[in-house]
Design a protein around this motif. Structure first.
Motif, PDB file in Angstrom:
ATOM      1  N   ILE B  73      27.330 108.433 128.056  1.00 27.57           N
ATOM      2  CA  ILE B  73      28.423 108.482 126.674  1.00 27.57           C
ATOM      3  C   ILE B  73      28.598 106.926 126.356  1.00 27.57           C
ATOM      4  O   ILE B  73      28.923 106.495 125.439  1.00 27.57           O
ATOM      5  N   ALA B  74      28.374 106.137 127.634  1.00 28.70           N
ATOM      6  CA  ALA B  74      28.426 104.901 127.310  1.00 28.70           C
ATOM      7  C   ALA B  74      27.676 104.240 125.874  1.00 28.70           C
ATOM      8  O   ALA B  74      28.035 103.378 125.412  1.00 28.70           O
ATOM      9  N   ALA B  75      26.519 104.768 126.315  1.00 26.92           N
ATOM     10  CA  ALA B  75      25.311 104.373 124.941  1.00 26.92           C
ATOM     11  C   ALA B  75      25.953 104.820 123.511  1.00 26.92           C
ATOM     12  O   ALA B  75      25.353 104.208 122.802  1.00 26.92           O
ATOM     13  N   GLU B  76      26.489 105.735 123.829  1.00 28.61           N
ATOM     14  CA  GLU B  76      27.320 106.557 122.900  1.00 28.61           C
ATOM     15  C   GLU B  76      28.166 105.482 122.178  1.00 28.61           C
ATOM     16  O   GLU B  76      28.179 104.923 120.640  1.00 28.61           O
ATOM     17  N   GLY B  77      28.944 104.465 122.705  1.00 31.20           N
ATOM     18  CA  GLY B  77      29.862 103.625 122.505  1.00 31.20           C
ATOM     19  C   GLY B  77      29.183 102.894 121.840  1.00 31.20           C
ATOM     20  O   GLY B  77      29.933 101.921 121.119  1.00 31.20           O
ATOM     21  N   VAL B  78      27.744 102.060 122.625  1.00 33.25           N
ATOM     22  CA  VAL B  78      27.237 101.326 121.861  1.00 33.25           C
ATOM     23  C   VAL B  78      26.531 101.173 120.531  1.00 33.25           C
ATOM     24  O   VAL B  78      27.012 100.671 119.179  1.00 33.25           O
ATOM     25  N   TYR B  79      26.406 102.797 120.198  1.00 30.96           N
ATOM     26  CA  TYR B  79      26.308 103.269 119.555  1.00 30.96           C
ATOM     27  C   TYR B  79      27.226 102.953 118.078  1.00 30.96           C
ATOM     28  O   TYR B  79      26.989 102.447 116.827  1.00 30.96           O
ATOM     29  N   LYS B  80      27.840 103.604 118.408  1.00 29.06           N
ATOM     30  CA  LYS B  80      29.456 103.601 117.872  1.00 29.06           C
ATOM     31  C   LYS B  80      29.928 102.251 117.365  1.00 29.06           C
ATOM     32  O   LYS B  80      30.164 102.401 115.959  1.00 29.06           O
ATOM     33  N   LYS B  81      29.479 101.252 118.448  1.00 25.20           N
ATOM     34  CA  LYS B  81      30.081 100.197 118.099  1.00 25.20           C
ATOM     35  C   LYS B  81      28.764  99.328 116.680  1.00 25.20           C
ATOM     36  O   LYS B  81      29.202  99.052 116.361  1.00 25.20           O
ATOM     37  N   GLN B  82      27.908  99.863 116.678  1.00 25.61           N
ATOM     38  CA  GLN B  82      27.143  99.811 116.235  1.00 25.61           C
ATOM     39  C   GLN B  82      26.523 100.054 114.776  1.00 25.61           C
ATOM     40  O   GLN B  82      26.818  99.354 113.549  1.00 25.61           O
ATOM     41  N   PHE B  83      26.998 101.075 114.183  1.00 30.16           N
ATOM     42  CA  PHE B  83      27.456 102.214 113.123  1.00 30.16           C
ATOM     43  C   PHE B  83      28.535 102.658 113.100  1.00 30.16           C
ATOM     44  O   PHE B  83      28.741 103.720 113.630  1.00 30.16           O
ATOM     45  N   GLY B  84      29.740 101.842 112.416  1.00 33.48           N
ATOM     46  CA  GLY B  84      31.227 102.369 112.546  1.00 33.48           C
ATOM     47  C   GLY B  84      31.110 103.034 112.362  1.00 33.48           C
ATOM     48  O   GLY B  84      31.653 104.267 112.661  1.00 33.48           O
ATOM     49  N   GLY B  85      30.565 104.337 110.875  1.00 35.49           N
ATOM     50  CA  GLY B  85      30.817 104.797 110.689  1.00 35.49           C
ATOM     51  C   GLY B  85      30.395 106.167 111.060  1.00 35.49           C
ATOM     52  O   GLY B  85      30.811 107.262 110.405  1.00 35.49           O
ATOM     53  N   ALA B  86      29.628 106.359 112.115  1.00 32.02           N
ATOM     54  CA  ALA B  86      29.076 107.666 112.656  1.00 32.02           C
ATOM     55  C   ALA B  86      29.990 108.253 113.026  1.00 32.02           C
ATOM     56  O   ALA B  86      30.904 107.389 114.265  1.00 32.02           O
TER      57      ALA B  86
END
Lengths: 324, 467
Positions: B73-86
């Motif tokens: 879940i923490a890594a998903e936070g990073v992903y969301k930061k990178q790709f705002g619309g995802a």
């Protein structure tokens, strides 16, 4: 004219009620179809269709995750015949089939007779019959997984209940590693199957004995028949149908035995295949080895085995004893 | 119901209906399309090496077991930061196989899968059915922390090999597991016992332990594979990597190597001399490990998950540590060589709707920060180098980390146990018979060799080659 017209009139006269009658009859069918259809559809989707698919898959090499399966004919069934573990499984299932239903029915009949006719006068049950009836029924309330886990504890060689009791009464020599010795493991599993099944069949037989007219027993007792004789000559013949049904049900349990073996035994299925059963081989082949086609062939073999058993067991029904 | 209720005709009629319906119904199980939809991609750049479309949704399915899913879940936070619309659809589940099998068959799997736990999917079968994305592109992509270093070069030895099926790298393992023999450090210190380097010293130690009334060894008898491990480690140390290769490649008489027999004799000797706790052969892993934690036995074989597994029953001050399996002498590998392998398999299904997103997500998940969090929160070694640097480790984790460091490139990992589950079962069943002394070491060798020969002859099982 009149000759011609009369039939027409006659035909015309009853005509109006006919459609309504037909509609009524149709409504009747409609109701029956409407009531049956949902169950039938569910049955076809969830019972018939999986069976049909299993038959089809048993002729393929499907691996469980591919979008396609290759047709391989009867290769899977040929492999089955040479699969030593599966043959072990068949042997163990047959041994279970031979002993487990007989033992369960014998104990169930004994307990039911004691509860209904075990009193000293031969007319009523032993003292505290109701209590025993409830206590023996308890195992039926537990799910098979819980039964397996509890008995796993009981069979623990170091701090399990069974060896504990044996040691407490000075029989240390009889303490064993119940589930880890190849000669004992299958019997240890069988004992659990009998234990968990006996209560249900006791209640079944007890209700059946209760339904036998008391006068028959009275007459036999007046004639000086012993408890043993009344059991063999009256109770058992009149319980024939119940015993037969019990035998079919228990036979199916014996041909399965998957859950207990999977949870309780060493390996599971061990030691060294000593408790392997067909269901376990099937499960392992499908979900651990990813050979769903081959596993389906095992399932089909099991299906026919069970079918043959049920047909043979029900055949003996011809010479039934009827109450006069 | 009696048999008279069913007439022969009605049975035949039912059978005919069944026969007609069967092909139609049967078709549905494998009716999924295997073509897959090409997943949409955006523009590639240095910070977006796979060309992820920023607004493409991502579905992540993880096994939620002993390690939990907080690190994911923490890594998903990073992903969301990178790709705002995802939009990220996260599922933490137990039965990965049961849940995902139909979705793979139907051709609509999620984008990232952590395939772990009982009832997981068969990765070899998935790969054979072209259901998995080859992750070479990910290995050669820049690592998240340092764009100059490829992700491939941050991994511990064996991770790429472990994930390679049929020449393609499809399985990316997150955790690193080492196997060995476990003991309580304070117990050994109190009695002045030293961890043995040779099997002779091990036998002497067992004699000393036995005198104190403690059983020297116990093992998880219900699951004999625990005892297979020290046996194979001793065998491979004696026979070297060549032996390991010949065993993995099912070469004729591979198991008849003298060091395999010597290892079998050593294991049989343990029980012959009465060094195994009585009744161990019938105990489950929980029961055997509980007895060991209660001090009824001194040594138990297991892997580095043991500390986490025993958390709730380990007494304070027990301080379990892992020791390497002693050598039989004449070792061709380092005496510190241990069995180590990566685990916690991450997959990117090739029919997923956002394959690029899946790859990019794994790049984030395998970053040093995520790995450090994982090591800290679950006390397990992750599969990248240096992930435990600078964090306080439990005695258990530091002993494992130390053992992995000492072994260096001499890590032993058996491929045959992953490739050929039927051989694995035959070996483990025979080990149980060997340890209970129902068969002799020579008979054990015969049985295992026969199982390997039968497997080599079986044309229905796909064969692999270790190079």
């Amino acid at each position: 004219m009149s000759v011609l017209t009369r039939p027409v009139e006659r035909a015309a006269a009853p005509a109006p009620p006919a459609p309504s009658k037909r509609r009524k009859r149709n409504r009747g069918y409609g109701f029956v179809i409407g009531a049956l259809a949902p169950a039938l559809v569910l049955h076809v989707i969830f019972v018939v269709s999986p069976y049909a698919q299993a038959f089809y898959l048993s002729l393929t090499d499907w691996n469980g995750v591919a979008g396609k399966a290759n047709f391989v004919g009867f290769d899977n069934f040929e492999r089955l015949a040479g699969d030593s573990l599966f043959l072990d499984a068949i042997k163990n299932n047959l041994l279970l089939l031979l002993l487990m239903p007989a033992a369960t029915i014998a104990i169930g009949l004994f307990l039911a007779t004691m509860i209904q006719r075990g009193g000293s006068d031969g007319r009523s049950g032993v003292r505290g019959a109701r209590f025993y009836e409830i206590v023996f029924f308890f195992p039926q309330l537990l799910s098979v997984a819980i039964v397996a886990v509890l008995w796993g504890f009981a069979y623990n060689p170091n701090n399990g209940l069974i060896n504990g009791v044996l040691r407490a009464i000075g029989l240390d020599g009889l303490a064993r590693s119940w589930l880890a010795e190849p000669s004992l493991a299958l019997f240890a599993v069988m004992a659990v199957m009998v234990w968990s099944g006996v209560g249900f069949y006791m209640v079944l037989f007890s209700a059946a004995i209760d339904g036998i007219p008391r006068e028959i027993y009275e007459a036999a007792l007046i004639d000086g028949a012993s408890g043993w004789t009344t059991f063999w000559r009256i109770t058992l013949p009149l319980l024939r149908d119940n015993v037969q049904v019990a035998f079919v049900y228990l036979g199916m349990v014996a041909l399965d035995a998957f859950a207990l073996v999977q949870i309780m035994t060493v390996g599971p299925g061990g030691p060294d295949g000593a408790t392997e059963v067909m269901g376990l081989s099937l499960y392992r082949t499908a979900f651990e080895y990813g050979k769903f086609g081959y596993a389906s062939a095992m399932g089909v073999a099991l299906f026919f085995g069970t079918l043959v058993f049920a047909l043979v067991a029900l055949r003996g029904n011809k010479n039934r004893t009827e109450l006069a | 119901m009696t048999s008279h209720d069913i007439s022969r005709r009605s049975v035949l009629r039912a059978a005919a209906v069944l026969g007609l319906a069967a092909p139609g119904l049967a078709a549905c199980v494998t009716a999924g399309n295997n073509g897959g939809q090409s997943s949409s991609s955006g523009d590639k750049s240095a910070t977006n090496p796979f060309g992820v479309k920023a607004d493409a949704p991502l579905e992540v399915v993880v096994f939620k077991g002993a390690y939990g899913d907080d690190y994911v879940i923490a890594a998903e936070g990073v992903y969301k930061k990178q790709f705002g619309g995802a939009v990220i659809d996260h599922k933490g589940i137990q039965k990965v196989g049961d849940t995902l099998r139909p979705r793979f068959v139907a051709g609509s799997p999620p984008d990232v899968v952590n395939n772990t736990g009982a009832g997981r999917l068969d990765i070899a079968a998935l790969n054979q059915s072209q259901q998995l994305e080859n992750l070479d592109e990910l290995l050669d992509a820049p690592s998240w922390d340092d764009p100059d270093v490829k992700l491939r070069d941050t991994l511990l030895p064996g991770v790429v090999e472990d994930g390679t099926y049929d020449g393609s790298f499809v399985r990316f393992n997150y955790a690193y597991t080492a196997w060995g023999l476990w003991y309580s450090k304070p117990l050994f210190e109190k009695n002045g016992w030293m961890w043995p380097q040779t099997w002779q010293e091990m036998l002497e130690l067992c004699e000393d332990i036995k005198k104190t009334g403690i059983a020297p060894w116990t093992y998880q008898g219900k699951f004999p594979e625990y005892m297979t491990d020290p046996l194979l480690v001793m065998a491979v140390r004696g026979g070297g990597m060549d032996l390991l290769k010949s065993i993995d490649n099912l070469q004729p008489n591979a198991w008849r190597h003298e060091s395999v027999k010597a290892a079998a004799e050593a294991i049989a000797e343990l029980s012959g001399k009465g060094y195994l706790m009585q009744g161990s052969e019938a105990l489950s892993h929980t029961e055997a490990q509980a007895a060991w934690c209660q001090g009824k036995a001194a040594i138990i074989p297991s892997g580095s998950w043991l500390e986490a597994e025993q958390k709730s029953v380990t007494p304070a001050g027990f301080d379990m540590v892992m020791g390497a399996v002693p050598s039989l002498g004449g070792s061709r590998l380092k005496n510190n060589a241990i069995h180590a392998a990566s685990s916690e398999a991450y997959l990117v299904p090739s029919q997923g709707k956002n394959v690029q997103g899946g790859l990019e997500f794994l790049r984030m998940l395998f970053s040093r920060n995520a790995m450090k969090d994982f090591a800290k929160s679950v006390g397990t070694l992750p599969s990248v180098k240096g992930a435990t640097d600078g964090i306080t480790m439990s005695p258990a984790l530091s002993s494992v980390s130390e053992a992995v460091r000492k072994a260096g490139d001499d890590t032993i990992n058996y491929r045959h146990r992953i490739w050929y589950p039927t051989l694995t079962k035959a070996v483990d069943d025979s080990v149980a018979e060997l340890v209970t002394r129902r068969i002799t070491p020579a008979e054990w060798v015969d049985r295992v060799q026969k199982a390997a020969d039968d497997l080599a002859k079986d044309t229905s099982i796909k064969k692999y080659e270790r190079k």
